[in-house]
Scaffold this motif. Structure first.
Motif, PDB file in Angstrom:
ATOM      1  N   GLU A 238       0.824  -1.214   0.000  1.00 47.73           N
ATOM      2  CA  GLU A 238       0.000   0.000   0.000  1.00 47.73           C
ATOM      3  C   GLU A 238       0.859   1.266   0.000  1.00 47.73           C
ATOM      4  O   GLU A 238       0.590   2.211  -0.751  1.00 47.73           O
ATOM      5  CB  GLU A 238      -0.956   0.009   1.197  1.00 47.73           C
ATOM      6  N   GLN A 239       1.878   1.283   0.830  1.00 43.50           N
ATOM      7  CA  GLN A 239       2.753   2.464   0.882  1.00 43.50           C
ATOM      8  C   GLN A 239       3.534   2.645  -0.423  1.00 43.50           C
ATOM      9  O   GLN A 239       3.703   3.764  -0.905  1.00 43.50           O
ATOM     10  CB  GLN A 239       3.715   2.378   2.067  1.00 43.50           C
TER      11      GLN A 239
ATOM     12  N   SER B 180       2.582   1.650  -3.435  1.00 48.99           N
ATOM     13  CA  SER B 180       1.656   2.123  -4.471  1.00 48.99           C
ATOM     14  C   SER B 180       1.329   3.606  -4.274  1.00 48.99           C
ATOM     15  O   SER B 180       1.236   4.358  -5.245  1.00 48.99           O
ATOM     16  CB  SER B 180       0.393   1.274  -4.515  1.00 48.99           C
ATOM     17  N   TRP B 181       1.186   4.037  -3.031  1.00 50.30           N
ATOM     18  CA  TRP B 181       0.906   5.452  -2.737  1.00 50.30           C
ATOM     19  C   TRP B 181       2.078   6.328  -3.164  1.00 50.30           C
ATOM     20  O   TRP B 181       1.894   7.374  -3.796  1.00 50.30           O
ATOM     21  CB  TRP B 181       0.595   5.630  -1.266  1.00 50.30           C
TER      22      TRP B 181
ATOM     23  N   THR C 141      -4.267  -2.704  -4.754  1.00 48.94           N
ATOM     24  CA  THR C 141      -3.960  -1.721  -3.719  1.00 48.94           C
ATOM     25  C   THR C 141      -4.932  -0.554  -3.866  1.00 48.94           C
ATOM     26  O   THR C 141      -5.586  -0.402  -4.904  1.00 48.94           O
ATOM     27  CB  THR C 141      -2.505  -1.214  -3.835  1.00 48.94           C
ATOM     28  N   ARG C 142      -5.001   0.229  -2.856  1.00 51.72           N
ATOM     29  CA  ARG C 142      -5.923   1.366  -2.875  1.00 51.72           C
ATOM     30  C   ARG C 142      -5.613   2.313  -4.035  1.00 51.72           C
ATOM     31  O   ARG C 142      -6.518   2.837  -4.672  1.00 51.72           O
ATOM     32  CB  ARG C 142      -5.834   2.105  -1.538  1.00 51.72           C
ATOM     33  N   TYR C 143      -4.343   2.528  -4.295  1.00 47.36           N
ATOM     34  CA  TYR C 143      -3.917   3.405  -5.380  1.00 47.36           C
ATOM     35  C   TYR C 143      -3.217   2.570  -6.437  1.00 47.36           C
ATOM     36  O   TYR C 143      -2.366   1.744  -6.112  1.00 47.36           O
ATOM     37  CB  TYR C 143      -2.958   4.492  -4.872  1.00 47.36           C
TER      38      TYR C 143
END
Length: 143
Positions: free
Chosen positions: A46-47, A49-50, A127-129
């Motif tokens: 997640e980090q 991808s962000w 992932t979220r982003y």
């Protein structure tokens, strides 16, 4: 995973000698994450991808192919937090990465490799982003 923890992992796993394609960094991160929980691996994904998503902007990627833009953004992340934050503030700092084809493609596969080592299975993840090039619509909106 907190952002500070993500950047500390990058820093802790960065080899002392030059690592032009981030292969040593990726292997060290994979090894380290493989000894952690799945939640840690997911947090790292997640980090990552962000961080990549935040660099997915017109002022960085104009004129680059999708793959070269992605791998170059990964190289900025692999360079560590100070280089990353400076590049976000000053897009001109991205130019040497792009012009010199500084890529860190192996960094992209770290979460998947760590997941596979822990579970013995392939990770079909999201992932979220999205870190795919040109997915940050705000970053590509006309000013």
């Amino acid at each position: 995973m907190r952002e500070d923890t993500f950047w500390q992992l990058i820093d802790d796993c960065t080899p002392p000698a030059p690592d032009p394609d981030a292969e040593q960094l990726a292997e060290a991160l994979t090894h380290r994450l493989s000894a952690e929980s799945l939640a840690t691996v997911i947090g790292f994904a997640e980090q990552l991808s962000w961080a990549l998503y935040r660099l997915d902007r017109n002022e960085f990627g104009r004129g680059l192919s999708g793959d070269s833009f992605l791998y170059t953004r990964a190289a900025v992340v692999a360079a560590g937090r100070a280089a990353y934050d400076a590049t976000l503030r000053d897009p001109g700092l991205f130019t040497p990465y792009a012009e010199n084809l500084v890529w860190a493609e192996p960094l992209l596969y770290v979460p998947d490799e760590a997941y596979g080592r822990i579970t013995g299975e392939e990770w079909d993840r999201g992932t979220r982003y999205s870190y795919e090039s040109y997915s940050n619509t705000e970053g590509w909106a006309e000013a």
